[in-house]
Design a protein around this motif. Structure first.
Motif, PDB file in Angstrom:
ATOM      1  N   PRO A 503       4.546  -0.263   8.558  1.00 59.85           N
ATOM      2  CA  PRO A 503       3.258  -0.958   8.408  1.00 59.85           C
ATOM      3  C   PRO A 503       2.086  -0.213   9.030  1.00 59.85           C
ATOM      4  O   PRO A 503       0.925  -0.530   8.747  1.00 59.85           O
ATOM      5  N   ASP A 504       2.356   0.775   9.898  1.00 62.54           N
ATOM      6  CA  ASP A 504       1.282   1.468  10.622  1.00 62.54           C
ATOM      7  C   ASP A 504       0.910   2.759   9.923  1.00 62.54           C
ATOM      8  O   ASP A 504       1.030   3.862  10.479  1.00 62.54           O
ATOM      9  N   ARG A 505       0.463   2.656   8.697  1.00 63.58           N
ATOM     10  CA  ARG A 505       0.032   3.822   7.933  1.00 63.58           C
ATOM     11  C   ARG A 505      -0.912   3.347   6.831  1.00 63.58           C
ATOM     12  O   ARG A 505      -0.990   2.152   6.542  1.00 63.58           O
ATOM     13  N   PRO A 506      -1.667   4.253   6.184  1.00 64.11           N
ATOM     14  CA  PRO A 506      -2.528   3.814   5.067  1.00 64.11           C
ATOM     15  C   PRO A 506      -1.724   3.157   3.967  1.00 64.11           C
ATOM     16  O   PRO A 506      -0.611   3.585   3.641  1.00 64.11           O
ATOM     17  N   ALA A 507      -2.270   2.111   3.405  1.00 66.38           N
ATOM     18  CA  ALA A 507      -1.520   1.277   2.474  1.00 66.38           C
ATOM     19  C   ALA A 507      -1.315   1.963   1.134  1.00 66.38           C
ATOM     20  O   ALA A 507      -2.146   2.750   0.670  1.00 66.38           O
ATOM     21  N   GLU A 508      -0.163   1.645   0.536  1.00 64.63           N
ATOM     22  CA  GLU A 508       0.144   2.002  -0.839  1.00 64.63           C
ATOM     23  C   GLU A 508       0.651   0.750  -1.532  1.00 64.63           C
ATOM     24  O   GLU A 508       1.359  -0.055  -0.926  1.00 64.63           O
ATOM     25  N   GLY A 509       0.269   0.575  -2.793  1.00 67.11           N
ATOM     26  CA  GLY A 509       0.696  -0.615  -3.511  1.00 67.11           C
ATOM     27  C   GLY A 509       0.605  -0.418  -5.008  1.00 67.11           C
ATOM     28  O   GLY A 509       0.160   0.632  -5.495  1.00 67.11           O
ATOM     29  N   THR A 525      -4.593  -8.003  -8.624  1.00 67.09           N
ATOM     30  CA  THR A 525      -3.482  -8.549  -7.855  1.00 67.09           C
ATOM     31  C   THR A 525      -2.571  -7.388  -7.486  1.00 67.09           C
ATOM     32  O   THR A 525      -1.978  -6.743  -8.357  1.00 67.09           O
ATOM     33  N   VAL A 526      -2.498  -7.099  -6.180  1.00 70.27           N
ATOM     34  CA  VAL A 526      -1.812  -5.910  -5.690  1.00 70.27           C
ATOM     35  C   VAL A 526      -0.625  -6.338  -4.837  1.00 70.27           C
ATOM     36  O   VAL A 526      -0.749  -7.228  -3.985  1.00 70.27           O
ATOM     37  N   LEU A 527       0.501  -5.708  -5.078  1.00 69.08           N
ATOM     38  CA  LEU A 527       1.668  -5.884  -4.225  1.00 69.08           C
ATOM     39  C   LEU A 527       1.746  -4.673  -3.296  1.00 69.08           C
ATOM     40  O   LEU A 527       1.984  -3.549  -3.744  1.00 69.08           O
ATOM     41  N   VAL A 528       1.496  -4.906  -2.006  1.00 63.38           N
ATOM     42  CA  VAL A 528       1.541  -3.813  -1.028  1.00 63.38           C
ATOM     43  C   VAL A 528       2.995  -3.392  -0.844  1.00 63.38           C
ATOM     44  O   VAL A 528       3.856  -4.228  -0.536  1.00 63.38           O
ATOM     45  N   GLN A 529       3.274  -2.107  -1.014  1.00 64.04           N
ATOM     46  CA  GLN A 529       4.638  -1.600  -0.905  1.00 64.04           C
ATOM     47  C   GLN A 529       4.887  -0.860   0.394  1.00 64.04           C
ATOM     48  O   GLN A 529       6.008  -0.833   0.890  1.00 64.04           O
ATOM     49  N   GLY A 580      -0.351  -1.912 -13.464  1.00 66.10           N
ATOM     50  CA  GLY A 580       0.657  -0.886 -13.231  1.00 66.10           C
ATOM     51  C   GLY A 580       0.127   0.315 -12.478  1.00 66.10           C
ATOM     52  O   GLY A 580       0.917   1.178 -12.069  1.00 66.10           O
ATOM     53  N   ASP A 581      -1.203   0.431 -12.280  1.00 64.40           N
ATOM     54  CA  ASP A 581      -1.768   1.541 -11.520  1.00 64.40           C
ATOM     55  C   ASP A 581      -1.353   1.445 -10.053  1.00 64.40           C
ATOM     56  O   ASP A 581      -1.089   0.366  -9.527  1.00 64.40           O
ATOM     57  N   VAL A 582      -1.329   2.608  -9.392  1.00 61.79           N
ATOM     58  CA  VAL A 582      -0.945   2.678  -7.985  1.00 61.79           C
ATOM     59  C   VAL A 582      -2.201   2.703  -7.128  1.00 61.79           C
ATOM     60  O   VAL A 582      -3.157   3.432  -7.418  1.00 61.79           O
ATOM     61  N   LEU A 583      -2.204   1.899  -6.063  1.00 67.48           N
ATOM     62  CA  LEU A 583      -3.330   1.843  -5.133  1.00 67.48           C
ATOM     63  C   LEU A 583      -3.013   2.693  -3.919  1.00 67.48           C
ATOM     64  O   LEU A 583      -1.921   2.573  -3.336  1.00 67.48           O
TER      65      LEU A 583
END
Length: 832
Positions: A503-509, A525-529, A580-583
């Motif tokens: 959890p201690d890093r820049p987010a990807e989702g 609507t983003v699902l944080v991975q 479906g794009d990656v954040l």
């Protein structure tokens, strides 16, 4: 007064030959009858005739005199022309001498100015040497005098006029310089008062003039130059006379770079870079771009190291190192509920969440991907994704399988395995995620769970009760039977997977769904991975970028951050991304803009290349297909990106080789006036799925007679479009043969033409039916009967075995022995 001329009196006159005077008397009349006679003399031109060598007659002597005078005239004319030519030569010679004298004067003046300039430079050098000696002496003095020297320097820096006057004195040198004739006005203008000081001159000068600004020797030093000089003097006073060491930088050079940007990356002055380019023969300004090869030469010339990069390297900023094992923490599993339509997926999720989502969905079917997070009675957190089961939502189910950890395959016990069930199995296997089978509706009459287990064997799904390794649970979404067992199996499966994230890093989702909200703008609507998404983070998602303005969880509450496996709605995008794009979170807004711009340009180039990569055969095939195919154009607007994508994919499957549906435009958000304009130009209806037209669009549609149809259930939309496309199909023509007749004789009737006397050999002959003329079983003519007679009467039909007379419309080439085929046609409407 009147004049009267008398006859001239001819007498001898004195003079040379050919000369003398002629006299005549003129009588003048005055008033009162008075008259007066006046003698008038007219002098002849004296002609000097040279003596002739041969004594000729007087008549010939006059002719010779005339010839000699012409000769004399020509001689004099030649003499005048010669004199003029000599005068012109003398003028040219004088002009050349004058030009030579001027050039000599210019040369002398230049030599004089050069000598004076060299003298002035020597004087300035001497003065600087004296200043340096004085500075060394001052540096050698006691420490008590050092603050005074520093204060004087500070005062010089604060007062630009004093520094300017000092610089002018240094350049001018001590004492008045010998001025030339051309420099005298300048010297008089800039000459200081006798015995005046620098401060007095500054006080008397008033405002800064152009002359003072430019100085005697040209441009003055800039403030930056004076500061650099002060730094050098300061280093000298501190005892460090060595020049400052040059910093060698590593300069990244893309395929094309602007001159000013290259200067910034090297930390060099833009003017110096432009000068270096011009010396290399490249005439550019600071706002123009140069290629990578040229930039590399300039970087090496300035002593730096060059690193070549490509445009695709901008995405290297998104690459992050792998997480250390000690940084990973357990995370909630992501469970996707998949299955056939109306098998109870959303109802099962309602039973787990203890809510009622089905009532909020149009027609009782799920139109979007829903993302929810729940907490079990044991305290474990689970994230659920509910996907649509309709055939049109294939891509949504595929996206749900890509971001999931566990797939719950819902199969109704009464319907067993259906087409979308098989499709969901394929998606889960492609994503390589474990499957838990939930056999729903076990309390419904006709339910047979064992049939479901048996049919799943055909698709390589072997449940535990069939000695397999796939968990299966019998549940009832309505009564709640088996829900606890299902949650226990999910927890067991997630423990086996050992799901962890940092959890201690820049987010990807991943973007589960995207829409354009009227009040909030683009919403994803983003699902944080991985990592933690916080409010204020700058991110890139597909071809869009943004800054997190707000985060909203599945309960509609605003949160400050979202950790791994948490679904949230993200506000603050500059455009609607694709589902479906990656954040990815980045550090700088400029980097986010650069990455999004690169991706958009790459996608644009890819589309352009795909459109350009067509051969002549392909173009001809497309033209032939377009000529033979009827199109039904439509404009689609939906509430979310996934629904628009599903509708477009469903429309591509409607039609055949004769009729097809063409989606002119698909988008997210309300129907606008520009959509109405596009639909009017193309003659297309507008399809609104869970959206409405705004007021200007409604008025424009009424004025332009553009049809707008609203839908909330995708079944109804697809059925209506299929029905509309079916109306474009040409009707099927069905022929039914009703009889044959044989021509026995041909008659010619006046006013009618040729009439065939026939015998109906088979079936019946009707007046309204179509006919074909056969000759040796070859169709000669096809048309209609003009007349059908039985004896002399016009009849509607003639039965088999009877004789009749027939005549064709617009055709008379009939012969004895021909056969007439009689048939009827029927149009049958076709459907897709």
């Amino acid at each position: 007064m009147s004049d009267t001329k008398d006859t001239p009196e001819k007498g001898k006159t004195l003079g040379l030959r050919g000369g003398g005077t002629e006299t005549s008397h003129v009588r003048q009349s005055f008033s009162h009858g008075r008259t007066k006679s006046v003698t008038v003399e007219r002098k002849r031109k004296r002609v000097v005739v040279p003596k002739s060598g041969a004594g000729g007659a007087g008549g010939t002597g006059g002719a010779v005199g005339r010839n000699l005078s012409d000769t004399e005239r020509e001689r004099r004319l030649r003499a005048v022309q010669a004199a003029r030519a000599q005068e012109a030569d003398r003028a040219e010679q004088m002009k050349a001498e004058e030009k030579a004298r001027e050039e000599e004067m210019i040369r002398l003046r230049a030599e004089k100015e050069q000598a004076e300039r060299e003298e002035r430079e020597r004087e300035i050098a001497r003065q600087r040497k004296q200043d340096e000696e004085r500075e060394k002496e001052a540096a050698a003095k006691a420490a008590a005098t050092a603050p005074k020297a520093k204060a004087a320097k500070v005062e010089e820096a604060v007062d630009p006029a004093a520094a300017q006057a000092a610089a002018s004195r240094v350049e001018a040198g001590k004492g008045p310089a010998k001025s030339t004739k051309t420099d005298k006005p300048q010297d008089d203008r800039n000459k200081q008062p006798k015995g005046g000081k620098a401060g007095d001159d500054r006080r008397r000068s008033g405002k800064l003039t152009i002359t003072q600004a430019t100085g005697e020797g040209g441009r003055q030093r800039s403030m930056a130059a004076m500061k650099r000089r002060q730094e050098r003097e300061k280093r000298k006073m501190q005892g460090s006379n060595e020049p400052r060491e040059k910093i060698i930088r590593e300069v990244k050079i893309p395929e094309a770079i602007m001159v000013s940007e290259l200067a910034n990356r090297m930390a060099e002055r833009v003017a110096a870079v432009v000068k270096a380019l011009m010396q290399s023969g490249i005439m550019v300004t600071q706002n123009q771009s140069i290629d990578a090869d040229t930039a590399e030469l300039i970087v090496e010339e300035f002593g730096h190291k060059s690193v070549r990069v490509s445009d695709a390297d901008v995405e290297q900023a998104l690459q992050t190192p792998d997480d250390a094992p000690e940084d990973l923490q357990p995370r909630a599993p992501v469970i996707t509920i998949m299955g056939h339509v109306d098998h109870g997926k959303t109802s099962l999720l309602d039973a787990i969440r203890k809510t009622n989502v089905v009532s909020g969905e149009a027609g009782g079917i799920t139109q979007h991907i829903g993302a929810y997070q729940i907490t079990t009675d044991g305290g474990a957190k689970l994230t659920f994704l509910d996907t649509p089961g309709h055939a049109a939502f294939t891509s949504m189910r595929a996206r749900g399988a890509q971001v999931t950890d566990i797939v719950i395959l819902v199969v109704a016990a009464d319907d067993s395995v259906m087409p979308q069930t098989i499709e969901a199995i394929h998606h889960a296997k492609a994503a390589e995620v474990p499957i838990i089978v939930a056999i729903n509706k076990i309390d419904k009459p006709g339910a047979d769970p064992n049939k479901v287990r048996t049919e799943l064997l055909q698709h390589e799904i072997v449940v535990e009760k069939m000695s397999g390794d796939v968990l299966d649970v019998e549940v009832s979404a309505l009564s709640g039977t088996g829900i606890d067992t299902l949650l226990e199996n999910i927890a067991l499966q997630s423990e086996l997977l050992e799901l962890k994230a940092n959890p201690d890093r820049p987010a990807e989702g991943a973007v589960i769904e995207a829409q354009l909200d009227v009040g909030r703008g683009p919403v994803a609507t983003v699902l944080v991975q991985n990592g933690t998404l916080k409010r204020g983070d700058i991110f890139v998602v597909g071809e869009q970028w943004g800054k997190v303005r707000a985060l909203i969880n599945d309960q509609g509450e605003r949160v400050e951050e979202a950790g791994p496996s948490v679904p949230v709605e993200v506000l603050g995008l500059n455009g609607t991304p694709e589902a479906g794009d990656v954040l990815n979170v980045v550090q700088e807004e400029a980097k986010a803009r650069e990455i999004a711009s690169y991706r958009a340009q790459a996608a644009k180039d890819k589309r352009a290349a795909a459109g350009a990569a067509t051969t002549l055969d392909q173009l001809l095939a497309q033209k032939k297909a377009s000529e033979s195919t009827t199109e039904l154009p439509i404009v689609v607007k939906a509430d979310v990106q996934g629904s628009a994508e599903a509708i477009v994919q469903a429309m591509e499957k409607v039609g055949n080789e004769e009729v097809r549906v063409r989606v002119l435009h698909s988008g997210v958000g309300a129907i606008t006036e520009s959509d109405v304009t596009l639909a009017e130009a193309s003659g297309a209806p507008i399809i609104g799925f869970n959206v409405r037209a705004n007021a200007p669009a409604r008025e424009s549609a009424n004025q332009k007679s553009v049809e707008i149809r609203y839908y909330s259930i995708i079944y109804d939309l697809v059925d209506d479009i299929r029905a509309a496309a079916s109306g474009l199909l040409s009707a099927e023509i069905k022929e039914t043969f009703i009889g044959y007749a044989s021509i026995k004789e041909v008659f010619k009737v006046s006013g009618v033409g040729k009439v065939a006397g026939c015998v109906v050999t088979e079936g019946v002959a009707r007046r309204s039916a179509g006919v074909r003329l056969l000759r040796d079983n070859v169709v000669i003519h096809e048309g209609k009967l003009k007349t059908l007679k039985r004896f002399k009467d016009e009849v509607a039909q003639v039965q088999g075995g009877q004789e009749c007379g027939m005549a064709f419309e617009n055709y008379e080439d009939i012969r004895e022995g021909d056969v007439i085929e009689i048939f009827e046609t029927e149009e049958i409407e076709r459907t897709l």
